[in-house]
Motif scaffolding. Structure first.
Motif, PDB file in Angstrom:
ATOM      1  N   THR A 140     -39.756   8.637 -41.567  1.00 26.93           N
ATOM      2  CA  THR A 140     -38.742   8.177 -40.854  1.00 26.93           C
ATOM      3  C   THR A 140     -38.408   6.580 -41.191  1.00 26.93           C
ATOM      4  O   THR A 140     -39.263   6.023 -41.604  1.00 26.93           O
ATOM      5  N   PRO A 141     -37.362   6.147 -40.805  1.00 26.91           N
ATOM      6  CA  PRO A 141     -37.143   4.756 -41.135  1.00 26.91           C
ATOM      7  C   PRO A 141     -37.966   3.848 -40.405  1.00 26.91           C
ATOM      8  O   PRO A 141     -38.641   2.672 -40.951  1.00 26.91           O
ATOM      9  N   GLU A 142     -38.498   3.998 -39.126  1.00 27.19           N
ATOM     10  CA  GLU A 142     -39.408   3.322 -38.295  1.00 27.19           C
ATOM     11  C   GLU A 142     -40.692   3.267 -38.989  1.00 27.19           C
ATOM     12  O   GLU A 142     -41.454   2.273 -39.251  1.00 27.19           O
ATOM     13  N   SER A 143     -41.263   4.524 -39.601  1.00 26.79           N
ATOM     14  CA  SER A 143     -42.477   4.474 -40.196  1.00 26.79           C
ATOM     15  C   SER A 143     -42.458   3.658 -41.652  1.00 26.79           C
ATOM     16  O   SER A 143     -43.646   3.291 -41.965  1.00 26.79           O
ATOM     17  N   ILE A 144     -41.529   3.760 -42.263  1.00 27.97           N
ATOM     18  CA  ILE A 144     -41.586   3.004 -43.451  1.00 27.97           C
ATOM     19  C   ILE A 144     -41.465   1.497 -43.308  1.00 27.97           C
ATOM     20  O   ILE A 144     -42.143   0.618 -43.893  1.00 27.97           O
ATOM     21  N   HIS A 145     -40.974   0.995 -41.959  1.00 30.46           N
ATOM     22  CA  HIS A 145     -41.276  -0.437 -41.861  1.00 30.46           C
ATOM     23  C   HIS A 145     -42.714  -0.538 -41.252  1.00 30.46           C
ATOM     24  O   HIS A 145     -43.206  -1.657 -41.581  1.00 30.46           O
ATOM     25  N   LEU A 146     -43.478   0.329 -40.713  1.00 25.14           N
ATOM     26  CA  LEU A 146     -44.802   0.065 -40.217  1.00 25.14           C
ATOM     27  C   LEU A 146     -45.610   0.146 -41.602  1.00 25.14           C
ATOM     28  O   LEU A 146     -46.459  -0.710 -41.532  1.00 25.14           O
ATOM     29  N   LEU A 147     -45.242   0.868 -42.567  1.00 26.31           N
ATOM     30  CA  LEU A 147     -46.051   0.718 -43.870  1.00 26.31           C
ATOM     31  C   LEU A 147     -45.708  -0.740 -44.472  1.00 26.31           C
ATOM     32  O   LEU A 147     -46.632  -1.306 -45.123  1.00 26.31           O
ATOM     33  N   LEU A 148     -44.530  -1.320 -44.188  1.00 25.90           N
ATOM     34  CA  LEU A 148     -44.356  -2.657 -44.725  1.00 25.90           C
ATOM     35  C   LEU A 148     -45.134  -3.588 -44.147  1.00 25.90           C
ATOM     36  O   LEU A 148     -45.585  -4.727 -44.510  1.00 25.90           O
ATOM     37  N   ALA A 149     -45.338  -3.246 -42.991  1.00 24.43           N
ATOM     38  CA  ALA A 149     -46.429  -4.058 -41.868  1.00 24.43           C
ATOM     39  C   ALA A 149     -47.871  -4.012 -42.220  1.00 24.43           C
ATOM     40  O   ALA A 149     -48.554  -4.963 -41.561  1.00 24.43           O
ATOM     41  N   GLN A 150     -48.193  -3.084 -43.056  1.00 27.94           N
ATOM     42  CA  GLN A 150     -49.713  -3.121 -43.464  1.00 27.94           C
ATOM     43  C   GLN A 150     -49.922  -4.132 -44.592  1.00 27.94           C
ATOM     44  O   GLN A 150     -49.271  -4.552 -45.333  1.00 27.94           O
ATOM     45  N   LYS A 151     -51.332  -4.848 -44.323  1.00 33.43           N
ATOM     46  CA  LYS A 151     -51.627  -5.702 -45.713  1.00 33.43           C
ATOM     47  C   LYS A 151     -51.981  -4.851 -46.712  1.00 33.43           C
ATOM     48  O   LYS A 151     -52.357  -3.765 -46.732  1.00 33.43           O
ATOM     49  N   GLY A 152     -51.487  -5.488 -47.844  1.00 32.28           N
ATOM     50  CA  GLY A 152     -51.489  -4.961 -49.143  1.00 32.28           C
ATOM     51  C   GLY A 152     -50.767  -3.682 -49.515  1.00 32.28           C
ATOM     52  O   GLY A 152     -50.596  -2.830 -50.364  1.00 32.28           O
ATOM     53  N   SER A 153     -49.509  -3.534 -48.448  1.00 29.12           N
ATOM     54  CA  SER A 153     -48.454  -2.297 -48.534  1.00 29.12           C
ATOM     55  C   SER A 153     -47.910  -2.633 -50.006  1.00 29.12           C
ATOM     56  O   SER A 153     -47.404  -1.216 -50.381  1.00 29.12           O
ATOM     57  N   SER A 154     -47.520  -3.729 -50.477  1.00 25.81           N
ATOM     58  CA  SER A 154     -47.017  -3.711 -51.964  1.00 25.81           C
ATOM     59  C   SER A 154     -47.479  -2.837 -53.048  1.00 25.81           C
ATOM     60  O   SER A 154     -46.902  -2.098 -53.906  1.00 25.81           O
ATOM     61  N   ASP A 155     -49.006  -2.583 -52.977  1.00 25.99           N
ATOM     62  CA  ASP A 155     -49.754  -1.699 -53.904  1.00 25.99           C
ATOM     63  C   ASP A 155     -49.082  -0.359 -53.700  1.00 25.99           C
ATOM     64  O   ASP A 155     -49.474   0.479 -54.736  1.00 25.99           O
ATOM     65  N   ASN A 156     -48.787   0.285 -52.530  1.00 22.74           N
ATOM     66  CA  ASN A 156     -48.299   1.431 -52.296  1.00 22.74           C
ATOM     67  C   ASN A 156     -47.093   2.208 -53.474  1.00 22.74           C
ATOM     68  O   ASN A 156     -47.029   3.313 -53.368  1.00 22.74           O
ATOM     69  N   PHE A 157     -46.390   1.005 -54.002  1.00 27.76           N
ATOM     70  CA  PHE A 157     -45.298   1.430 -54.811  1.00 27.76           C
ATOM     71  C   PHE A 157     -45.368   1.221 -56.062  1.00 27.76           C
ATOM     72  O   PHE A 157     -44.218   1.195 -56.897  1.00 27.76           O
ATOM     73  N   ASP A 158     -46.749   1.082 -56.600  1.00 30.87           N
ATOM     74  CA  ASP A 158     -46.892   0.921 -57.978  1.00 30.87           C
ATOM     75  C   ASP A 158     -46.389   1.996 -58.907  1.00 30.87           C
ATOM     76  O   ASP A 158     -45.978   1.883 -59.923  1.00 30.87           O
ATOM     77  N   TYR A 159     -46.425   3.167 -58.205  1.00 29.62           N
ATOM     78  CA  TYR A 159     -45.928   4.246 -59.115  1.00 29.62           C
ATOM     79  C   TYR A 159     -44.583   4.816 -58.590  1.00 29.62           C
ATOM     80  O   TYR A 159     -44.220   6.170 -59.301  1.00 29.62           O
ATOM     81  N   LEU A 160     -44.020   4.153 -57.885  1.00 34.36           N
ATOM     82  CA  LEU A 160     -42.487   4.656 -57.201  1.00 34.36           C
ATOM     83  C   LEU A 160     -41.474   4.670 -58.125  1.00 34.36           C
ATOM     84  O   LEU A 160     -41.460   3.989 -58.826  1.00 34.36           O
ATOM     85  N   ASN A 161     -40.896   5.889 -58.113  1.00 35.52           N
ATOM     86  CA  ASN A 161     -39.773   6.143 -59.227  1.00 35.52           C
ATOM     87  C   ASN A 161     -38.431   6.385 -58.337  1.00 35.52           C
ATOM     88  O   ASN A 161     -37.304   6.004 -58.797  1.00 35.52           O
ATOM     89  N   ALA A 162     -38.590   6.827 -57.248  1.00 37.08           N
ATOM     90  CA  ALA A 162     -37.157   7.237 -56.455  1.00 37.08           C
ATOM     91  C   ALA A 162     -37.533   6.948 -54.981  1.00 37.08           C
ATOM     92  O   ALA A 162     -38.326   7.275 -54.443  1.00 37.08           O
ATOM     93  N   ILE A 163     -36.215   6.702 -54.383  1.00 32.65           N
ATOM     94  CA  ILE A 163     -36.153   6.880 -52.843  1.00 32.65           C
ATOM     95  C   ILE A 163     -34.777   7.852 -52.511  1.00 32.65           C
ATOM     96  O   ILE A 163     -33.918   7.537 -53.106  1.00 32.65           O
ATOM     97  N   VAL A 164     -35.172   8.792 -51.591  1.00 32.84           N
ATOM     98  CA  VAL A 164     -34.060   9.468 -51.233  1.00 32.84           C
ATOM     99  C   VAL A 164     -33.879   9.363 -49.822  1.00 32.84           C
ATOM    100  O   VAL A 164     -34.690   9.527 -48.913  1.00 32.84           O
ATOM    101  N   ALA A 165     -32.663   9.117 -49.388  1.00 30.96           N
ATOM    102  CA  ALA A 165     -32.339   9.119 -47.818  1.00 30.96           C
ATOM    103  C   ALA A 165     -31.585  10.395 -47.282  1.00 30.96           C
ATOM    104  O   ALA A 165     -30.227  10.569 -47.908  1.00 30.96           O
ATOM    105  N   ASP A 166     -32.297  11.213 -46.841  1.00 33.20           N
ATOM    106  CA  ASP A 166     -31.801  12.537 -46.537  1.00 33.20           C
ATOM    107  C   ASP A 166     -30.706  12.500 -45.208  1.00 33.20           C
ATOM    108  O   ASP A 166     -31.122  11.613 -44.486  1.00 33.20           O
ATOM    109  N   GLU A 167     -29.829  13.329 -45.125  1.00 32.83           N
ATOM    110  CA  GLU A 167     -28.848  13.501 -44.115  1.00 32.83           C
ATOM    111  C   GLU A 167     -28.633  11.948 -43.851  1.00 32.83           C
ATOM    112  O   GLU A 167     -28.266  11.461 -42.609  1.00 32.83           O
TER     113      GLU A 167
END
Length: 839
Positions: A140-167
């Motif tokens: 959800t949008p709220e949880s993705i911001h919670l992900l950004l509020a974690q230390k070292g969160s930028s490492d989560n996106f090292d392999y990211l290829n796409a973002i899809v916003a459903d509905e």
């Protein structure tokens, strides 16, 4: 190279064939554009596989990558991580999506893990994700911001290829859409810094939306990105059937017809596998559940209710029972509007008008949720005039005349929250984030001075709060803006999000004794000294103190009737426009709509005793009864617009001669009622509806400052000005409002340029008052032919407005008796006045 030549594509096609499916052209187009590096928006009817159009695009890319790597390395999860973020607005969507995606990966022997992250995700699952991210994360949008509020969160996106916003159409018109924009801007920025060679694709999925181009621009505002809209050239077959009464009452009123038709709903339920019955409110859902059970006891155990106030575990059971076909019918609100696929559901019923074309088509799509199946939806009117809305919706569905969703701009409270979120996480560089947010649609017009104010606010609290250290949240450390305080970081993480519930206010006499409850949004529009009705009493509003409305008995015999925002959905501008045109056909005996044929006698009576307005006419009825002097006007612009318009017209009349009015309204028009003759000549009536000096007159006619104060409560919560409490010990609404009110007063007195204060007034005018729509309605009225009719009895058009104004003053028994008397009076022979004429 065409994607059709790739190994991944061939594997997917082979898998689809085993399920006796083949891809639609729009799905193949999406796969091709995705492979070529495009971002974009997929628009297709419900049930045609929009999810597969983008999920399988990512799967094909991964299968191609695996075929190009050395054998044995493809299952090495230490070498991989999060590759696809799937943003969804509803928790109920996440579970269904995860189940479908995991099945695809298993059958294609793709070693992907599908993870879900939202408020229902367990602590153990979150810990697992922290150690090893799944390849696909539904969030959800709220949880993705919670992900950004974690230390070292930028490492989560090292392999990211796409973002899809459903509905995406559900997110774009809210601050949750702004959250999505900001999260995408940061993730895109992180990849640009760490992996400039990596191509991030951003895609949206939408079914029913009128402004596709703008929707894409909001989601993907970046000029350097290749982007496209993929619109399916497919038409979903929708069979709209109205449940018609055997005869029509000549004086209709809201709610009267619905339960009288309930017995006609039972055969629909019994002949269908599973029926979804949609209502507009939670209270209405509860009433219909009891009503159907009382009519047919054999349904016990076979029907259920689903809405947001029901316990999470019970909602889950109901959803599972829908999937397995255990339930015969489920009565729901908007909680089941969106793309959850329940295959046993073959019939949908809409109780009462949905008040919008998009909402109706979205709900229709819950049945026949497969490409070549017909979606069957029954429309059960709750009063006769809603049959005209049914005919209008049919026409809109045929012509695909669907509402636009206006994006939110300059949401400073959401931006403040976002910046503190980043500071709680890894910290941020001011120049980098300013450049990123300037690229978003929401903040593309932000000025350097406004940005400096925002930075000053999160670091010192701004000019008026500098002396208080708790507002100095963010500090500069080694070139990064960070939150150093563990307490501030913990409190911030607890309340990341933009959904703030509307508070209820207790109504109490000055001398003591409680009367009932009202929503803030209603009471905020009443000025001190104004009167309203509650629990059968006419009350004079004194003040709001500590979330309690203080009142005393009023000397007036009647007053404004409360409206509960959660209980009444307002007519959209789109449907209002089609409805006005449909009134042109109501007296045409040759027209094809069954709905209009059956209510022809009602409109023949309206034409006899008054007038049936055409789309280029504006009808005003001046009626004198034993209740007093009534002015009924019919703009057909929806309840919310009529509420403000009625107050505006009452103010303009009162400016010439002191006079008291009670006000009532519905989606078709409004009533001004006075005990004395209304002091306006017929030739002056049209001038009352002028758009000239609109803003000034709105401020004078309603309590704009109080409305802004109420809006400020939400803004204060979202921006972190007030703390909403700890889990299990949340701050009461009374204290939230009190704290927010203090800040509002301080900013009003000492910080006139405060951006949050400005936002409160903007939201009050543009969202609650809907000033642009009000101005457009007044402009249209100026170019319409004014029809003025005088009569001494109620007409079919005004009767539902009158009954609505009586509801809160009487018990149901008293109301029924009063309606009988009013009906008898209206049925008396009436001579048309010689004063009836057209202006």
């Amino acid at each position: 190279m065409s994607i059709e030549q790739s190994k991944g594509y061939k594997q997917v096609i082979k898998w689809l064939r085993t399920h006796k499916k083949k891809p639609f052209q729009f799905q193949k187009d999406a796969w091709q554009y995705f492979a070529e590096g495009y971002s974009g928006l997929v628009n297709a009817p419900t049930g045609f596989g929009k999810t597969y159009s983008l999920f399988l695009a990512a799967v094909i890319e991964e299968l191609n990558r695996e075929s190009d790597t050395e054998k044995g390395k493809k299952n090495n999860r230490s070498k991989t991580g999060l590759k696809l973020i799937w943003i969804t607005p509803l928790r109920s969507l996440a579970k269904d999506l995860a189940r479908a995606m995991q099945e695809v990966c298993m059958e294609l022997q793709l070693g992907w893990q599908i993870g879900v992250r939202n408020g229902d995700t367990s602590a153990s699952d979150k810990l697992k994700q922290k150690k090893q991210m799944p390849e696909v994360l539904i969030i959800t949008p709220e949880s993705i911001h919670l992900l950004l509020a974690q230390k070292g969160s930028s490492d989560n996106f090292d392999y990211l290829n796409a973002i899809v916003a459903d509905e995406w159409h559900e997110l774009i018109g809210s601050k949750r859409g702004v959250q999505t924009e900001l999260a995408i801007s940061r993730i895109k920025g992180i990849l640009k810094e760490k992996h400039p060679e990596r191509l991030l694709r951003i895609w949206g999925i939408s079914a029913t939306i009128g402004n596709l181009e703008q929707a894409l621009e909001v989601l993907v505002p970046y000029q350097e990105v290749l982007k496209t809209i993929i619109k399916a050239n497919l038409e979903k077959k929708i069979d709209i059937r109205s449940i018609l009464p055997d005869h029509i009452d000549m004086l209709p009123w809201a709610g009267h017809l619905g339960h009288k038709l309930a017995h006609k709903l039972l055969p629909v339920i019994h002949k269908s596998k599973t029926t979804l019955i949609f209502t507009n409110t939670r209270g209405q859902a509860e009433l219909w559940y009891q009503n159907l059970l009382s009519l047919d006891e054999s349904l016990a155990g076979l029907i259920a209710i689903h809405h947001g106030s029901i316990d999470f575990e019970l909602r889950n059971w109901i959803e599972d029972a829908l999937h397995s076909g255990q339930l015969k019918a489920v009565i729901s609100t908007s909680s089941l509007d969106l793309g959850v696929d329940f295959k046993p559901v073959d019939t949908v019923v809409q109780i009462g008008s949905p008040k919008g074309v998009a909402r109706f088509l979205q709900r229709a799509g819950r049945s026949g949720h497969s490409p070549y199946e017909t979606s069957v939806i029954y429309f059960l009117p709750t009063h006769a005039l809603e049959l005209v809305e049914a005919a209008a919706i049919k026409e809109a569905a045929k012509t695909q005349n669907i509402e636009s969703r206006e994006p939110v701009v300059m949401a400073f409270d959401t931006l403040v929250q976002y910046l503190v979120t980043l500071a709680v996480g890894d910290g941020f560089k001011e120049e980098t984030i300013y450049r990123e947010i300037k690229e978003t649609y929401c903040f593309q017009d932000i000025l350097p001075a406004e940005w400096r104010w925002i930075m000053q606010f999160i670091t010192t609290g701004g000019d008026s709060l500098t002396a208080y250290t708790e507002f100095s949240k963010v500090v500069l450390k080694e070139g990064l803006w960070k939150v150093e305080s563990r307490q501030i970081a913990m409190r911030h993480r607890l309340h990341i999000g933009t959904i703030v519930s509307d508070a209820m206010l207790k109504v109490k006499f000055l001398t003591g004794g409680y009367i009932g409850m009202l929503e803030e949004s209603f009471i905020s529009k009443i000025k001190p000294g104004g009167s309203f009705t509650l629990a059968g009493r006419v009350l004079e509003f004194i003040m709001v103190k500590d979330m309690t409305v203080l009142v005393r008995k009023s000397r007036l015999k009647s007053a404004i009737t409360p409206s509960w925002m959660g209980g009444r959905i307002s007519l959209t501008a789109n449907l209002g426009s089609i409805l006005r045109k449909k009134y042109n056909d109501t007296l045409n005996k040759e027209q094809e709509d069954d709905e209009l044929r059956i209510i022809l006698p009602l409109f023949e009576r309206q034409a006899k005793v008054s007038h049936v307005p055409k789309n280029d006419e504006f009808l005003i009825e001046l009626i004198h009864t034993r209740d007093g002097y009534h002015l009924f006007a019919y703009p057909f612009e929806g309840r919310l617009v009529h509420e403000v318009m009625a107050a505006l017209i009452a103010y303009r009349i009162g400016r010439k001669t002191p006079i008291s009015f009670s006000i009532a309204m519905n989606d078709y028009g409004f009533e001004l009622l006075s005990e004395q003759p209304i002091p306006v000549a017929e030739a002056e009536l049209k001038q009352l509806f002028t758009p000239d000096n609109l803003a000034e007159d709105i401020v004078a006619s309603i309590n704009a400052t109080e409305m802004a104060r109420r809006k400020f409560r939400d803004i204060a919560c979202i921006s972190g000005l007030v703390f909403q409490g700890f889990p299990g010990k949340y701050t009461t609404n009374k204290h939230l409002q009190s704290s927010a009110g203090l800040f509002f007063n301080v900013f009003s007195d000492y910080d006139k340029h405060n951006l949050l204060l400005r936002q409160a007034y903007d939201e009050a005018f543009y969202q609650q008052i809907e000033e642009p729509r009000l101005a457009a309605a007044l402009n249209r009225i100026q170019f319409s032919k004014l029809i003025v009719v005088k009569t001494n009895s109620y007409t079919p058009l005004c009767f539902p407005i009158k009954v609505d104004s009586l509801r809160e003053n009487m018990s149901s028994e008293e109301l029924g008796q009063r309606i009988k008397r009013m009906t008898a009076e209206a049925e008396k022979p009436r001579r048309k006045s010689k004063n009836d004429h057209t202006v």
